[in-house]
Design a protein around this motif. Structure first.
Motif, PDB file in Angstrom:
ATOM      1  N   UNK A   9       0.863  -1.183   0.000  1.00  0.00           N
ATOM      2  CA  UNK A   9       0.000   0.000   0.000  1.00  0.00           C
ATOM      3  C   UNK A   9       0.897   1.230   0.000  1.00  0.00           C
ATOM      4  N   UNK A  10       1.255   1.676  -1.179  1.00  0.00           N
ATOM      5  CA  UNK A  10       2.296   2.687  -1.294  1.00  0.00           C
ATOM      6  C   UNK A  10       1.878   4.059  -0.796  1.00  0.00           C
ATOM      7  N   UNK A  11       0.587   4.298  -0.617  1.00  0.00           N
ATOM      8  CA  UNK A  11       0.154   5.566  -0.044  1.00  0.00           C
ATOM      9  C   UNK A  11       0.627   5.710   1.405  1.00  0.00           C
ATOM     10  N   UNK A  12       0.927   4.608   2.061  1.00  0.00           N
ATOM     11  CA  UNK A  12       1.376   4.666   3.452  1.00  0.00           C
ATOM     12  C   UNK A  12       2.809   5.187   3.568  1.00  0.00           C
ATOM     13  N   UNK A  13       3.580   5.055   2.504  1.00  0.00           N
ATOM     14  CA  UNK A  13       5.023   5.298   2.587  1.00  0.00           C
ATOM     15  C   UNK A  13       5.338   6.728   2.998  1.00  0.00           C
ATOM     16  N   UNK A  14       4.636   7.693   2.419  1.00  0.00           N
ATOM     17  CA  UNK A  14       4.895   9.085   2.771  1.00  0.00           C
ATOM     18  C   UNK A  14       4.734   9.314   4.268  1.00  0.00           C
ATOM     19  N   UNK A  15       3.708   8.726   4.851  1.00  0.00           N
ATOM     20  CA  UNK A  15       3.410   8.959   6.267  1.00  0.00           C
ATOM     21  C   UNK A  15       4.378   8.196   7.174  1.00  0.00           C
ATOM     22  N   UNK A  16       4.863   7.054   6.701  1.00  0.00           N
ATOM     23  CA  UNK A  16       5.915   6.350   7.442  1.00  0.00           C
ATOM     24  C   UNK A  16       7.196   7.173   7.443  1.00  0.00           C
ATOM     25  N   UNK A  17       7.453   7.874   6.337  1.00  0.00           N
ATOM     26  CA  UNK A  17       8.602   8.769   6.299  1.00  0.00           C
ATOM     27  C   UNK A  17       8.453   9.901   7.291  1.00  0.00           C
ATOM     28  N   UNK A  18       7.266  10.518   7.329  1.00  0.00           N
ATOM     29  CA  UNK A  18       7.012  11.564   8.324  1.00  0.00           C
ATOM     30  C   UNK A  18       7.224  11.019   9.730  1.00  0.00           C
ATOM     31  N   UNK A  19       6.818   9.773   9.944  1.00  0.00           N
ATOM     32  CA  UNK A  19       6.949   9.145  11.264  1.00  0.00           C
ATOM     33  C   UNK A  19       8.394   9.187  11.748  1.00  0.00           C
ATOM     34  N   UNK A  20       9.337   8.688  10.914  1.00  0.00           N
ATOM     35  CA  UNK A  20      10.724   8.666  11.376  1.00  0.00           C
ATOM     36  C   UNK A  20      11.267  10.085  11.563  1.00  0.00           C
ATOM     37  N   UNK A  21      10.942  10.985  10.640  1.00  0.00           N
ATOM     38  CA  UNK A  21      11.436  12.349  10.771  1.00  0.00           C
ATOM     39  C   UNK A  21      10.934  12.980  12.070  1.00  0.00           C
TER      40      UNK A  21
END
Length: 266
Positions: free
Chosen positions: A131-143
């Motif tokens: 589910x590639x739409x999740x990737x952006x938000x996972x990136x925000x998570x680590x940042x």
């Protein structure tokens, strides 16, 4: 492998290729991400020592994963999440924010830093995420974790695991649960006694129930034993659910992605 003329000394061509290709998933250009990843000395004054350490941790883990045998889509996913993280770090540094200055980025002779371990967890999860739409938000998570000293490495690992197990629609539901204005027109009562359910509504109710089971949302204090106990308008993010929604930056989820779910919960 020789570097291209544009490559910087710390740049891994495989990671650079992944970042360039990851734009297909996240949109936009790599921008300041490449400077953070390459350890551009010109950015050191902006990022500060801890910011440089954050970029180093991301680069080290990103390089290691990029050097593995990845399928074309896995490579794009890796590049996408690395780019999101690096751009977030760069943008926040330009705004004068500073990354956490505890021991999150510190290495010891025999162990990696907490930052590297959490980064690897997030990057590997995104590499495998269909589910590639999740990737952006996972990136925000680590940042966000990189800037928040109140989030321990243990808590970051726990929340990342939950996020991996959730669907993108559950990310959307967390947004609805966090922000009251999205719940204003939703159904007030539960679904007990309702005879017919569309397949689409059943799916959403089970996803709401899963969030409740994780302790991420409540429905106004009542106990939800099954999907018919869900009260959409009463759904509120709580505890770690509210915290995860904040770290994921769910406020950036487009309203168009919420529309179908909200319509079925009315």
């Amino acid at each position: 492998m020789s570097r291209s003329p544009e490559s910087k000394p710390n740049e891994n061509p495989k990671l650079r290729r992944a970042i360039d290709e990851g734009v297909e998933i996240t949109g936009g250009a790599a921008g300041g991400a490449l400077g953070v990843i390459s350890g551009d000395p010109a950015l050191a004054g902006v990022l500060g020592a801890a910011g440089v350490a954050a970029g180093n941790a991301l680069r080290q883990v990103g390089n290691e994963i990029a050097d593995r045998v990845l399928g074309p889509r896995e490579r794009k996913r890796l590049g996408a999440v690395v780019s999101v993280i690096a751009k977030d770090i760069h943008a926040r540094a330009l705004r004068g924010e500073t990354v956490r200055n505890d021991r999150f980025f510190s290495e010891s002779p025999n162990t990696r830093s907490d930052a590297e371990e959490v980064a690897e967890s997030v990057l590997l999860k995104c590499q495998r995420e269909p589910e590639e739409k999740k990737i952006q938000y996972m990136g925000h998570f680590f940042a966000n974790v990189a800037f928040d000293p109140h989030v321990s490495a243990d808590m970051a690992h726990l929340l990342a695991k939950h996020a991996e197990q959730m669907t993108y629609r559950q990310f959307c539901l967390l947004k609805v649960a966090k922000f009251e204005n999205y719940r204003a027109g939703l159904r007030e009562e539960d679904y007990r006694g309702q005879g017919n359910f569309s397949v689409e509504l059943q799916e959403i109710l089970y996803e709401c129930l899963d969030l409740y089971g994780r302790g991420f949302v409540n429905f106004g204090g009542g106990v939800a034993f099954g999907p018919t106990d869900i009260k959409p308008r009463a759904m509120q993010a709580q505890g770690l659910g509210f915290h995860l929604a904040t770290l994921l930056n769910v406020e950036f989820i487009p309203e168009s992605d919420l529309a179908a779910t909200l319509r079925r919960l009315k």
